[in-house]
Structure formats: C-alpha cells, structure tokens
Motif scaffolding. Sequence first.
Motif, PDB file in Angstrom:
ATOM      1  N   ASN A  29       0.823  -1.214   0.000  1.00  0.00           N
ATOM      2  CA  ASN A  29       0.000   0.000   0.000  1.00  0.00           C
ATOM      3  C   ASN A  29       0.853   1.257   0.000  1.00  0.00           C
ATOM      4  OD1 ASN A  29      -2.238  -1.652   0.228  1.00  0.00           O
ATOM      5  ND2 ASN A  29      -2.189  -1.563   2.473  1.00  0.00           N
ATOM      6  N   GLY A  30       0.375   2.242  -0.739  1.00  0.00           N
ATOM      7  CA  GLY A  30       1.034   3.536  -0.706  1.00  0.00           C
ATOM      8  C   GLY A  30       2.065   3.751  -1.796  1.00  0.00           C
ATOM      9  N   VAL A  31       2.423   2.685  -2.512  1.00  0.00           N
ATOM     10  CA  VAL A  31       3.465   2.829  -3.537  1.00  0.00           C
ATOM     11  C   VAL A  31       2.941   3.461  -4.827  1.00  0.00           C
ATOM     12  CG1 VAL A  31       4.895   0.924  -2.682  1.00  0.00           C
ATOM     13  CG2 VAL A  31       3.104   0.459  -4.370  1.00  0.00           C
ATOM     14  N   GLY A  32       1.605   3.504  -4.945  1.00  0.00           N
ATOM     15  CA  GLY A  32       1.024   4.063  -6.173  1.00  0.00           C
ATOM     16  C   GLY A  32       0.373   3.001  -7.047  1.00  0.00           C
ATOM     17  N   LYS A  33      -0.040   1.923  -6.405  1.00  0.00           N
ATOM     18  CA  LYS A  33      -0.627   0.791  -7.129  1.00  0.00           C
ATOM     19  C   LYS A  33      -1.936   1.193  -7.825  1.00  0.00           C
ATOM     20  CE  LYS A  33      -1.268  -2.657  -4.385  1.00  0.00           C
ATOM     21  NZ  LYS A  33      -2.610  -3.195  -4.261  1.00  0.00           N
TER      22      LYS A  33
ATOM     23  N   ASP B  21      -8.503  -6.225  -4.019  1.00  0.00           N
ATOM     24  CA  ASP B  21      -7.999  -5.834  -2.702  1.00  0.00           C
ATOM     25  C   ASP B  21      -9.230  -5.533  -1.853  1.00  0.00           C
ATOM     26  OD1 ASP B  21      -6.975  -4.817  -0.397  1.00  0.00           O
ATOM     27  OD2 ASP B  21      -5.731  -3.274  -1.336  1.00  0.00           O
ATOM     28  N   THR B  22      -9.728  -6.575  -1.213  1.00  0.00           N
ATOM     29  CA  THR B  22     -11.004  -6.440  -0.489  1.00  0.00           C
ATOM     30  C   THR B  22     -10.796  -6.167   0.995  1.00  0.00           C
ATOM     31  OG1 THR B  22     -11.062  -8.812  -0.104  1.00  0.00           O
ATOM     32  CG2 THR B  22     -12.170  -8.006  -2.083  1.00  0.00           C
ATOM     33  N   PHE B  23      -9.527  -5.960   1.377  1.00  0.00           N
ATOM     34  CA  PHE B  23      -9.235  -5.797   2.803  1.00  0.00           C
ATOM     35  C   PHE B  23      -9.429  -4.372   3.299  1.00  0.00           C
ATOM     36  CE2 PHE B  23      -7.052  -9.557   1.430  1.00  0.00           C
ATOM     37  CZ  PHE B  23      -7.399 -10.464   2.417  1.00  0.00           C
ATOM     38  N   ARG B  24      -9.318  -3.428   2.375  1.00  0.00           N
ATOM     39  CA  ARG B  24      -9.501  -2.036   2.776  1.00  0.00           C
ATOM     40  C   ARG B  24     -10.613  -1.428   1.949  1.00  0.00           C
ATOM     41  NH1 ARG B  24      -4.752   1.320   1.416  1.00  0.00           N
ATOM     42  NH2 ARG B  24      -4.951   0.110  -0.502  1.00  0.00           N
ATOM     43  N   ALA B  25     -11.581  -0.839   2.621  1.00  0.00           N
ATOM     44  CA  ALA B  25     -12.677  -0.180   1.908  1.00  0.00           C
ATOM     45  C   ALA B  25     -12.106   0.901   0.997  1.00  0.00           C
ATOM     46  CB  ALA B  25     -13.656   0.427   2.896  1.00  0.00           C
ATOM     47  N   ALA B  26     -11.084   1.594   1.489  1.00  0.00           N
ATOM     48  CA  ALA B  26     -10.495   2.703   0.738  1.00  0.00           C
ATOM     49  C   ALA B  26      -9.912   2.238  -0.594  1.00  0.00           C
ATOM     50  CB  ALA B  26      -9.416   3.381   1.573  1.00  0.00           C
ATOM     51  N   ALA B  27      -9.393   1.018  -0.615  1.00  0.00           N
ATOM     52  CA  ALA B  27      -8.786   0.511  -1.845  1.00  0.00           C
ATOM     53  C   ALA B  27      -9.838   0.380  -2.942  1.00  0.00           C
ATOM     54  CB  ALA B  27      -8.118  -0.838  -1.587  1.00  0.00           C
TER      55      ALA B  27
ATOM     56  N   GLU C 249     -12.759   1.904  -3.003  1.00  0.00           N
ATOM     57  CA  GLU C 249     -13.249   3.254  -3.314  1.00  0.00           C
ATOM     58  C   GLU C 249     -12.321   3.976  -4.283  1.00  0.00           C
ATOM     59  OE1 GLU C 249     -13.705   5.274   0.431  1.00  0.00           O
ATOM     60  OE2 GLU C 249     -15.193   3.773   1.066  1.00  0.00           O
ATOM     61  N   GLN C 250     -11.035   3.928  -3.971  1.00  0.00           N
ATOM     62  CA  GLN C 250     -10.057   4.622  -4.819  1.00  0.00           C
ATOM     63  C   GLN C 250     -10.054   4.064  -6.237  1.00  0.00           C
ATOM     64  OE1 GLN C 250      -9.393   7.577  -2.980  1.00  0.00           O
ATOM     65  NE2 GLN C 250      -7.705   7.319  -4.425  1.00  0.00           N
ATOM     66  N   LEU C 251     -10.141   2.745  -6.321  1.00  0.00           N
ATOM     67  CA  LEU C 251     -10.119   2.123  -7.646  1.00  0.00           C
ATOM     68  C   LEU C 251     -11.383   2.487  -8.424  1.00  0.00           C
ATOM     69  CD1 LEU C 251      -8.125   0.332  -9.205  1.00  0.00           C
ATOM     70  CD2 LEU C 251      -9.575  -1.629  -8.642  1.00  0.00           C
ATOM     71  N   THR C 252     -12.497   2.588  -7.691  1.00  0.00           N
ATOM     72  CA  THR C 252     -13.761   2.974  -8.330  1.00  0.00           C
ATOM     73  C   THR C 252     -13.669   4.406  -8.878  1.00  0.00           C
ATOM     74  OG1 THR C 252     -14.917   1.544  -6.783  1.00  0.00           O
ATOM     75  CG2 THR C 252     -16.259   3.129  -7.995  1.00  0.00           C
ATOM     76  N   ILE C 253     -13.030   5.271  -8.115  1.00  0.00           N
ATOM     77  CA  ILE C 253     -12.841   6.654  -8.573  1.00  0.00           C
ATOM     78  C   ILE C 253     -12.051   6.671  -9.889  1.00  0.00           C
ATOM     79  CG2 ILE C 253     -11.665   8.842  -8.052  1.00  0.00           C
ATOM     80  CD1 ILE C 253     -12.426   8.335  -5.074  1.00  0.00           C
TER      81      ILE C 253
ATOM     82  N   GLN D 140     -18.408  -6.692  -1.762  1.00  0.00           N
ATOM     83  CA  GLN D 140     -18.289  -5.932  -0.520  1.00  0.00           C
ATOM     84  C   GLN D 140     -16.949  -6.208   0.157  1.00  0.00           C
ATOM     85  OE1 GLN D 140     -20.231  -8.536  -0.978  1.00  0.00           O
ATOM     86  NE2 GLN D 140     -20.950  -9.439   0.933  1.00  0.00           N
ATOM     87  N   MET D 141     -16.567  -5.264   1.012  1.00  0.00           N
ATOM     88  CA  MET D 141     -15.299  -5.375   1.720  1.00  0.00           C
ATOM     89  C   MET D 141     -15.237  -6.686   2.501  1.00  0.00           C
ATOM     90  SD  MET D 141     -13.665  -2.651   4.312  1.00  0.00           S
ATOM     91  CE  MET D 141     -13.067  -3.731   5.576  1.00  0.00           C
TER      92      MET D 141
END
Length: 300
Positions: free
Chosen positions: A108-112, A136-142, A144-148, A161-162
């Motif tokens: 996480n955080g590398v820019g995946k 990546d179903t472990f973080r809701a944010a992941a 969400e970000q991918l959906t954006i 779902q997460m």
Amino acid sequence: DQGLAKTKENLFKRISRAVAGKSRVDDEVLDELEEGLISADVGVETTLRIIERIQKRAAAEKYLNTAELNTILKSEILSLLAENSENSSLTISGDLPKPYVIMVVGVNGVGKTTTIGKLAYMFKNQGKRVLLGAADTFRAAAVEQLTIWANRVDVPIVKQQMGSDPAAVAFDTLNSAKSNDTDVVIIDTAGRLHNKVNLMNELSKIRRVMQKVIPDAPHEVLLVLDGSTGQNAFAQAREFTSATDVTAIALTKLDGTAKGGVVLGISDQFKIPVKYIGVGEKMTDLQIFDRVAFVESLFR
Ligand code: GDP
C-alpha cells in the motif's frame, strides 16, 4: 522525459564532475563515479559491478581517457538494462491473448491504484476494452479509490463488498471479461505484507482461481514499487519476487526524485524488466520505460 529530469541531472553532474580536468581514468575518477551511482540509488551491488568492469577496461587499455569512459559507461548501463528486457513476457501492442490479464501486486502507498488507473487509460486510448477487478477487499479505501479511477477513465469495474474473498472477485472479473468481449483485465490485489507465507498463499489462490476461467492467466504480473524509496523498493522487490512470479515492474514517483538510478539497480538485481515508470499523479503520467532513450539522455 521530464519525469526523470532530476535523476539525469544528478547523475550527469556526478559523471562530469568525476572526469573534470582529468586526462585519464584513475582511482579518483572511479571513486567519484561510484559515489554518484550510489547516491542515485543504483544500489551497491550494481554500482560495484559497473565500476569493476570499467576498472578492468582501464587496466587493459592503460590510457583510457574520460571521453572513452562515457562511452563505456553508456554501453555498460545499456547492456545491464538490455539483459533483462529480454525476460519480458509482455508486449503492449500486437497480438495479445484475449482477454489479456494483468495482476498487479505491491504494498500500500506505492502508487498501485494510480498505476492501474493510468494503465487503464493507456489501453483505453489504444481502443481496447478494459475491465478492472477490485480484488484488494481488505480495505474499503482501496475499492473506493479504484472505483474513482474507473469512473475517471470511464471503464467498468467488478467489485464485491469489503472482506469478501479476493479470489472470488478475480473469478467474477475474468468471467465478466469473457462474456463482455474485454481486451485487457487489470486485477488489483491486497498490498499487505504481514508475512511471506500469507502473501504467497493469497496470490497463488488468486492465480489458481483465475486459471479456472482462463488457463494461462495471469499473462502479466506487474509489481509496483515506489522509486523514491530507494532501499525499501529493493526490499519489497525481494519479498514479492520470492512470493510470486513477477514478470514486470512499474516504478512510480520518479518525478520527485534524483534517485531514479533505482531503475538500473532493480533491473540488474532481479532480472525483471522495468516496464513502466510513473512520473506524476495524472492519468497521462505513465511512460513505457525506454532504456535506450533513458541512457542516451543521461549523457546529453
Ligand atoms: P496505493 O496505496 O499503492 O494504491 O497508492 P495510490 O495509488 O493511492 O498512491 C499513493 C499516492 O502516491 C497518491 O497521492 C498518488 O497520487 C501518488 N502517486 C502515485 N503515483 C505517482 C507518481 O508517479 N508520481 C507522483 N508524484 N505521485 C504519485
């Protein structure tokens, strides 16, 4: 080209400083060169290998001058990158299997997520039908970000779902790709690195399940590394390459750093081609790494 400007400037300065006022390559020149390569994050092993080769040439030719040093250095760096580009099992254009499945790994955080968005944009621009899988179903944010990113680039995304099984998401994504005439599938995976066994099990499960839908998937396993983190990037490359079969590397955040020499060290040490470089936060800020152009511009 802009993305690597700082690295080029840094390395080029060191190289010119190393040879300034010198008529031949001596220990002082080599010391300065060594420092320059290390400060650009080429990595100690790779730096020593380069220095050693130049030392041999200098010893053999006695009066190696500094113009010749540049030529040798250039060819050494090029061959170091070339050796590994042959390992690349992937092409961007031409006849790809359909759907072409890319599994993306990295912490996480590398820019995946950003890299996945940029890739989706690139393929879509080539007229390809792209589908994203949010495994990546472990973080809701992941998710969400991918959906954006999916919305931004305007490509469909498969998600659940997460907390659901990542392999199940991958399975769904590939099935959907098959029935929707998709050209390129990009699967995000969790970036946790609790322990290697966990990571290994998880990635091999995703692989196994994908292969129930498409026997030779994934066609590409892309490891995303943050190019501005130097030795951390090396450590992560070590972890992931021993946990799964990585076929290509994307190095991100090279725009803000003078340490882009990590491109050389990573491809030399892991014998895996650096395929993409991230040079900014926008969707157009992804470049296909061109080793010849990179080396040429280092010495301009
Ligand atoms: P993930 O957690 O690995 O999915 O990371 P993200 O894709 O969310 O990216 C983390 C941060 O790095 C975000 O603020 C991105 O905008 C930024 N980022 C990603 N790639 C690049 C790049 O190539 N250059 C720069 N400057 N920033 C980047």
